[in-house]
Motif scaffolding. Structure first.
Motif, short mmCIF file in Angstrom:
data_model
loop_
_atom_site.label_atom_id
_atom_site.label_comp_id
_atom_site.label_asym_id
_atom_site.label_seq_id
_atom_site.Cartn_x
_atom_site.Cartn_y
_atom_site.Cartn_z
N MET A 1 0.85 -1.18 0.00
CA MET A 1 0.00 0.00 0.00
C MET A 1 0.89 1.24 0.00
SD MET A 1 -2.81 1.04 2.87
CE MET A 1 -4.08 2.15 2.39
N GLU A 2 0.61 2.17 -0.88
CA GLU A 2 1.36 3.41 -0.95
C GLU A 2 0.56 4.51 -0.26
OE1 GLU A 2 4.10 6.07 -3.71
OE2 GLU A 2 4.07 3.90 -3.66
N PHE A 3 1.21 5.21 0.65
CA PHE A 3 0.55 6.26 1.42
C PHE A 3 0.78 7.63 0.77
CE2 PHE A 3 1.47 2.83 4.36
CZ PHE A 3 0.21 2.61 4.88
N THR A 4 -0.18 8.53 0.98
CA THR A 4 -0.08 9.89 0.45
C THR A 4 -0.13 10.87 1.62
OG1 THR A 4 -2.48 10.25 0.27
CG2 THR A 4 -1.36 9.17 -1.61
N LYS A 5 0.07 12.13 1.31
CA LYS A 5 0.07 13.18 2.34
C LYS A 5 -1.29 13.34 2.99
CE LYS A 5 -0.77 16.88 -0.94
NZ LYS A 5 -0.24 18.11 -1.52
N ASP A 6 -2.34 12.82 2.37
CA ASP A 6 -3.69 12.98 2.89
C ASP A 6 -4.12 11.86 3.83
OD1 ASP A 6 -4.15 15.36 1.39
OD2 ASP A 6 -4.48 14.14 -0.39
N VAL A 7 -3.25 10.87 4.05
CA VAL A 7 -3.61 9.77 4.95
C VAL A 7 -3.71 10.28 6.38
CG1 VAL A 7 -1.22 9.00 5.37
CG2 VAL A 7 -3.08 7.37 5.58
N LEU A 8 -4.71 9.82 7.09
CA LEU A 8 -4.83 10.16 8.51
C LEU A 8 -3.77 9.39 9.29
CD1 LEU A 8 -8.70 10.08 9.05
CD2 LEU A 8 -7.24 12.08 8.76
N ILE A 9 -3.21 10.03 10.31
CA ILE A 9 -2.18 9.39 11.12
C ILE A 9 -2.70 8.06 11.68
CG2 ILE A 9 -0.77 9.59 13.20
CD1 ILE A 9 0.18 11.43 10.94
N GLY A 10 -3.92 8.06 12.16
CA GLY A 10 -4.50 6.83 12.71
C GLY A 10 -4.57 5.72 11.68
N ASP A 11 -5.00 6.05 10.46
CA ASP A 11 -5.09 5.05 9.40
C ASP A 11 -3.71 4.55 9.00
OD1 ASP A 11 -7.82 5.41 9.46
OD2 ASP A 11 -7.87 6.69 7.66
N LEU A 12 -2.75 5.47 8.94
CA LEU A 12 -1.38 5.09 8.62
C LEU A 12 -0.84 4.08 9.64
CD1 LEU A 12 1.41 5.38 7.22
CD2 LEU A 12 1.78 7.40 8.65
N LEU A 13 -1.02 4.39 10.91
CA LEU A 13 -0.50 3.52 11.96
C LEU A 13 -1.24 2.18 12.01
CD1 LEU A 13 0.14 6.15 14.74
CD2 LEU A 13 1.84 4.92 13.37
N ASP A 14 -2.55 2.20 11.73
CA ASP A 14 -3.30 0.94 11.70
C ASP A 14 -2.81 0.04 10.57
OD1 ASP A 14 -4.82 1.77 13.85
OD2 ASP A 14 -6.54 2.39 12.63
N VAL A 52 6.86 16.81 4.09
CA VAL A 52 5.97 15.65 3.97
C VAL A 52 6.47 14.68 2.91
CG1 VAL A 52 4.32 16.69 2.35
CG2 VAL A 52 3.55 14.90 3.91
N ASN A 53 7.07 15.19 1.85
CA ASN A 53 7.56 14.30 0.79
C ASN A 53 8.75 13.46 1.26
OD1 ASN A 53 5.66 15.11 -1.24
ND2 ASN A 53 6.77 17.04 -1.36
N ASP A 54 9.62 14.05 2.09
CA ASP A 54 10.74 13.29 2.64
C ASP A 54 10.22 12.17 3.55
OD1 ASP A 54 12.53 14.92 1.31
OD2 ASP A 54 13.02 16.12 3.08
N LEU A 55 9.24 12.50 4.38
CA LEU A 55 8.68 11.50 5.29
C LEU A 55 7.96 10.41 4.52
CD1 LEU A 55 8.22 10.53 8.17
CD2 LEU A 55 6.21 12.02 8.27
N LEU A 56 7.21 10.78 3.50
CA LEU A 56 6.52 9.76 2.68
C LEU A 56 7.50 8.82 2.00
CD1 LEU A 56 3.62 11.79 1.07
CD2 LEU A 56 3.40 9.75 2.50
N ALA A 57 8.64 9.36 1.57
CA ALA A 57 9.64 8.51 0.93
C ALA A 57 10.14 7.44 1.91
CB ALA A 57 10.80 9.37 0.43
N LYS A 58 10.33 7.82 3.17
CA LYS A 58 10.76 6.85 4.18
C LYS A 58 9.67 5.82 4.45
CE LYS A 58 13.79 9.91 6.79
NZ LYS A 58 14.00 10.55 8.12
N ILE A 59 8.45 6.30 4.62
CA ILE A 59 7.34 5.40 4.97
C ILE A 59 7.03 4.44 3.82
CG2 ILE A 59 4.84 5.33 5.40
CD1 ILE A 59 5.24 7.94 7.02
N ASN A 60 7.09 4.93 2.60
CA ASN A 60 6.72 4.10 1.45
C ASN A 60 7.86 3.23 0.93
OD1 ASN A 60 3.96 4.76 1.15
ND2 ASN A 60 4.50 6.72 0.26
N SER A 61 9.06 3.38 1.51
CA SER A 61 10.18 2.56 1.01
C SER A 61 10.17 1.16 1.61
CB SER A 61 11.50 3.23 1.32
OG SER A 61 11.72 3.31 2.72
#
Length: 61
Positions: A1-14, A52-61
């Motif tokens: 699953m690829e996350f975007t800047k619009d994802v809710l923190i709760g949904d991301l963590l779940d 946010v783009n730097d953080l997304l790169a880490k999360i989505n890698s």
């Protein structure tokens, strides 16, 4: 699953609990509080002065 800047923190963590260390790293230590879990990743990054783009790169890698 690829996350975007619009994802809710709760949904991301779940969906990806492994993202928590990246959020702690940016200074977001209250991951369980209702307001933190209900804001978007972009909103959290703005509050904490993180690109946010730097953080997304880490999360989505």
């Amino acid at each position: 699953m690829e996350f975007t800047k619009d994802v809710l923190i709760g949904d991301l963590l779940d969906a990806n609990p492994d993202a928590a260390p990246y959020l702690f790293e940016m200074g977001m230590h209250c991951l369980g509080c209702p307001s933190a879990r209900g804001e978007t990743l972009e909103q959290a990054c703005m509050v904490h002065g993180v690109d946010v783009n730097d953080l997304l790169a880490k999360i989505n890698s």
